[in-house]
Design a protein around this motif. Sequence first.
Motif, PDB file in Angstrom:
ATOM      1  N   MET A 178       0.844  -1.299   0.319  1.00 15.88           N
ATOM      2  CA  MET A 178      -0.006  -0.017  -0.025  1.00 15.88           C
ATOM      3  C   MET A 178       1.206   1.279   0.451  1.00 15.88           C
ATOM      4  O   MET A 178       0.599   2.328  -0.518  1.00 15.88           O
ATOM      5  CB  MET A 178      -0.464  -0.398   0.963  1.00 15.88           C
ATOM      6  CG  MET A 178      -1.938  -1.168   0.875  1.00 15.88           C
ATOM      7  SD  MET A 178      -2.992  -1.072   2.128  1.00 15.88           S
ATOM      8  CE  MET A 178      -4.037   0.406   2.825  1.00 15.88           C
ATOM      9  N   PHE A 179       1.520   1.386   0.737  1.00 16.16           N
ATOM     10  CA  PHE A 179       2.487   2.316   0.511  1.00 16.16           C
ATOM     11  C   PHE A 179       3.360   2.321  -0.593  1.00 16.16           C
ATOM     12  O   PHE A 179       3.832   3.582  -1.004  1.00 16.16           O
ATOM     13  CB  PHE A 179       4.101   2.593   2.246  1.00 16.16           C
ATOM     14  CG  PHE A 179       5.138   2.982   2.008  1.00 16.16           C
ATOM     15  CD1 PHE A 179       4.518   4.292   2.326  1.00 16.16           C
ATOM     16  CD2 PHE A 179       6.560   2.889   1.443  1.00 16.16           C
ATOM     17  CE1 PHE A 179       5.927   5.774   2.015  1.00 16.16           C
ATOM     18  CE2 PHE A 179       7.229   4.117   1.325  1.00 16.16           C
ATOM     19  CZ  PHE A 179       7.047   5.129   1.632  1.00 16.16           C
ATOM     20  N   PHE A 180       3.632   1.411  -1.115  1.00 15.90           N
ATOM     21  CA  PHE A 180       4.613   1.101  -2.369  1.00 15.90           C
ATOM     22  C   PHE A 180       3.497   2.187  -3.572  1.00 15.90           C
ATOM     23  O   PHE A 180       3.954   2.762  -4.617  1.00 15.90           O
ATOM     24  CB  PHE A 180       5.242  -0.007  -2.673  1.00 15.90           C
ATOM     25  CG  PHE A 180       5.877   0.140  -4.357  1.00 15.90           C
ATOM     26  CD1 PHE A 180       6.602   0.531  -4.397  1.00 15.90           C
ATOM     27  CD2 PHE A 180       5.096  -0.095  -5.578  1.00 15.90           C
ATOM     28  CE1 PHE A 180       7.611   0.981  -5.642  1.00 15.90           C
ATOM     29  CE2 PHE A 180       5.444   0.093  -6.656  1.00 15.90           C
ATOM     30  CZ  PHE A 180       6.465   0.581  -6.478  1.00 15.90           C
ATOM     31  N   LEU A 181       2.631   1.470  -3.401  1.00 19.99           N
ATOM     32  CA  LEU A 181       1.298   2.019  -4.237  1.00 19.99           C
ATOM     33  C   LEU A 181       1.300   3.470  -4.538  1.00 19.99           C
ATOM     34  O   LEU A 181       1.503   4.532  -5.210  1.00 19.99           O
ATOM     35  CB  LEU A 181       0.351   1.463  -4.472  1.00 19.99           C
ATOM     36  CG  LEU A 181       0.057   0.097  -4.838  1.00 19.99           C
ATOM     37  CD1 LEU A 181      -1.065  -0.854  -5.136  1.00 19.99           C
ATOM     38  CD2 LEU A 181       0.235  -0.172  -6.678  1.00 19.99           C
TER      39      LEU A 181
ATOM     40  N   PHE B  18       3.583   6.145  -2.659  1.00 16.57           N
ATOM     41  CA  PHE B  18       4.049   6.292  -3.240  1.00 16.57           C
ATOM     42  C   PHE B  18       4.411   6.673  -4.547  1.00 16.57           C
ATOM     43  O   PHE B  18       4.320   7.996  -5.042  1.00 16.57           O
ATOM     44  CB  PHE B  18       5.510   5.961  -3.247  1.00 16.57           C
ATOM     45  CG  PHE B  18       6.731   6.513  -3.201  1.00 16.57           C
ATOM     46  CD1 PHE B  18       7.186   7.879  -2.681  1.00 16.57           C
ATOM     47  CD2 PHE B  18       7.303   5.860  -4.251  1.00 16.57           C
ATOM     48  CE1 PHE B  18       8.842   8.524  -2.768  1.00 16.57           C
ATOM     49  CE2 PHE B  18       8.997   6.670  -4.664  1.00 16.57           C
ATOM     50  CZ  PHE B  18       9.254   7.362  -4.039  1.00 16.57           C
ATOM     51  N   ALA B  19       3.948   5.273  -5.471  1.00 10.73           N
ATOM     52  CA  ALA B  19       4.030   5.893  -7.252  1.00 10.73           C
ATOM     53  C   ALA B  19       2.962   6.285  -7.404  1.00 10.73           C
ATOM     54  O   ALA B  19       3.552   7.046  -8.310  1.00 10.73           O
ATOM     55  CB  ALA B  19       3.640   4.096  -7.573  1.00 10.73           C
ATOM     56  N   TRP B  20       1.488   6.349  -6.895  1.00  7.71           N
ATOM     57  CA  TRP B  20       0.756   7.601  -7.496  1.00  7.71           C
ATOM     58  C   TRP B  20       1.115   9.051  -7.727  1.00  7.71           C
ATOM     59  O   TRP B  20       0.692   9.699  -7.639  1.00  7.71           O
ATOM     60  CB  TRP B  20      -0.125   7.231  -6.702  1.00  7.71           C
ATOM     61  CG  TRP B  20      -2.086   8.422  -7.162  1.00  7.71           C
ATOM     62  CD1 TRP B  20      -2.255   8.741  -6.417  1.00  7.71           C
ATOM     63  CD2 TRP B  20      -2.626   8.466  -7.819  1.00  7.71           C
ATOM     64  NE1 TRP B  20      -3.181   9.942  -6.887  1.00  7.71           N
ATOM     65  CE2 TRP B  20      -3.222   8.790  -8.056  1.00  7.71           C
ATOM     66  CE3 TRP B  20      -2.173   7.129  -9.311  1.00  7.71           C
ATOM     67  CZ2 TRP B  20      -4.418   9.411  -9.429  1.00  7.71           C
ATOM     68  CZ3 TRP B  20      -3.430   7.480 -10.107  1.00  7.71           C
ATOM     69  CH2 TRP B  20      -4.145   8.329 -10.045  1.00  7.71           C
ATOM     70  N   VAL B  21       1.702   9.088  -5.678  1.00  8.42           N
ATOM     71  CA  VAL B  21       2.080  10.461  -5.969  1.00  8.42           C
ATOM     72  C   VAL B  21       2.799  10.912  -7.006  1.00  8.42           C
ATOM     73  O   VAL B  21       2.834  12.399  -7.133  1.00  8.42           O
ATOM     74  CB  VAL B  21       3.210  11.188  -4.278  1.00  8.42           C
ATOM     75  CG1 VAL B  21       3.428  12.163  -3.798  1.00  8.42           C
ATOM     76  CG2 VAL B  21       1.866  10.561  -3.217  1.00  8.42           C
ATOM     77  N   ILE B  22       4.135  10.297  -7.049  1.00  7.48           N
ATOM     78  CA  ILE B  22       5.215  10.429  -8.093  1.00  7.48           C
ATOM     79  C   ILE B  22       4.279  10.600  -9.685  1.00  7.48           C
ATOM     80  O   ILE B  22       5.030  11.780 -10.534  1.00  7.48           O
ATOM     81  CB  ILE B  22       6.048   9.448  -8.499  1.00  7.48           C
ATOM     82  CG1 ILE B  22       7.082   9.001  -7.040  1.00  7.48           C
ATOM     83  CG2 ILE B  22       7.383   9.324  -9.673  1.00  7.48           C
ATOM     84  CD1 ILE B  22       7.434  10.773  -6.525  1.00  7.48           C
ATOM     85  N   ILE B  23       3.545   9.777 -10.023  1.00  5.73           N
ATOM     86  CA  ILE B  23       2.950   9.701 -11.185  1.00  5.73           C
ATOM     87  C   ILE B  23       2.340  10.697 -11.146  1.00  5.73           C
ATOM     88  O   ILE B  23       1.984  11.914 -12.272  1.00  5.73           O
ATOM     89  CB  ILE B  23       2.163   8.838 -11.126  1.00  5.73           C
ATOM     90  CG1 ILE B  23       3.128   7.664 -11.677  1.00  5.73           C
ATOM     91  CG2 ILE B  23       1.347   9.209 -12.451  1.00  5.73           C
ATOM     92  CD1 ILE B  23       2.055   6.314 -12.087  1.00  5.73           C
ATOM     93  N   SER B  24       1.048  11.432 -10.215  1.00  7.08           N
ATOM     94  CA  SER B  24       0.105  12.705  -9.753  1.00  7.08           C
ATOM     95  C   SER B  24       1.289  14.061 -10.761  1.00  7.08           C
ATOM     96  O   SER B  24       0.429  14.527 -10.419  1.00  7.08           O
ATOM     97  CB  SER B  24      -0.877  12.995  -9.114  1.00  7.08           C
ATOM     98  OG  SER B  24      -1.298  11.646  -8.416  1.00  7.08           O
ATOM     99  N   PHE B  25       2.260  14.337  -9.101  1.00  3.82           N
ATOM    100  CA  PHE B  25       2.988  15.432  -9.386  1.00  3.82           C
ATOM    101  C   PHE B  25       3.349  15.534 -10.549  1.00  3.82           C
ATOM    102  O   PHE B  25       4.020  16.797 -11.023  1.00  3.82           O
ATOM    103  CB  PHE B  25       3.859  15.816  -7.828  1.00  3.82           C
ATOM    104  CG  PHE B  25       2.062  15.865  -6.543  1.00  3.82           C
ATOM    105  CD1 PHE B  25       1.765  16.897  -7.068  1.00  3.82           C
ATOM    106  CD2 PHE B  25       2.629  14.581  -6.075  1.00  3.82           C
ATOM    107  CE1 PHE B  25       0.487  17.136  -5.431  1.00  3.82           C
ATOM    108  CE2 PHE B  25       1.240  15.401  -4.773  1.00  3.82           C
ATOM    109  CZ  PHE B  25       1.140  16.588  -4.990  1.00  3.82           C
ATOM    110  N   GLY B  26       3.997  14.731 -10.799  1.00  4.85           N
ATOM    111  CA  GLY B  26       5.540  14.857 -12.388  1.00  4.85           C
ATOM    112  C   GLY B  26       4.832  14.441 -13.147  1.00  4.85           C
ATOM    113  O   GLY B  26       5.518  14.798 -14.602  1.00  4.85           O
ATOM    114  N   TYR B  27       3.683  13.169 -13.435  1.00  2.00           N
ATOM    115  CA  TYR B  27       3.455  13.031 -15.481  1.00  2.00           C
ATOM    116  C   TYR B  27       3.101  14.914 -16.153  1.00  2.00           C
ATOM    117  O   TYR B  27       3.967  14.533 -17.183  1.00  2.00           O
ATOM    118  CB  TYR B  27       2.085  12.218 -14.735  1.00  2.00           C
ATOM    119  CG  TYR B  27       1.929  11.405 -16.589  1.00  2.00           C
ATOM    120  CD1 TYR B  27       3.233  10.701 -16.602  1.00  2.00           C
ATOM    121  CD2 TYR B  27       0.321  11.670 -16.900  1.00  2.00           C
ATOM    122  CE1 TYR B  27       2.828  10.455 -17.663  1.00  2.00           C
ATOM    123  CE2 TYR B  27       0.662  11.167 -18.294  1.00  2.00           C
ATOM    124  CZ  TYR B  27       1.481   9.723 -18.688  1.00  2.00           C
ATOM    125  OH  TYR B  27       1.246   9.393 -20.061  1.00  2.00           O
TER     126      TYR B  27
END
Length: 135
Positions: A14-17, A19-28
Amino acid sequence: MVKLRKSVCVLFVMFFLCFAWVIISFGYPFDGREYKKSDWFDYYYLTPSLIRNAPAASDNATYYVRGGDEHQNFEEEVVWSGVKDVPLAVRELDAYLIKEGINVDAEYKQGTEYFVLHYNDVVVLKIADCMGPCP
């Protein structure tokens, strides 16, 4: 012991998912993207509902999103090419924006500007969010 191990694994996933969502959301989207409606993730993630629900001027649509900073606007647009009746398409888009409560002709000092542009057989619906004073 098995329950504890299972719980730790679930928390880690859950933490990994997250974290991945935050990275995708802010940087994509900030580098800018060009995509079609068939690019499912980009279309539903990046396209604002105002553009997604706009009447289609043709079947050939390309969507763009471009990031901005203090010197540039954040822009989202759809470009329809191969439009058969450009004046009709422009009137339909203008009527759609008016129905949504948007005055395309208004000049804003700050905020969001909306454009319906056309040339040759191309019609563009563009949204520009001004980060500072609108040009």
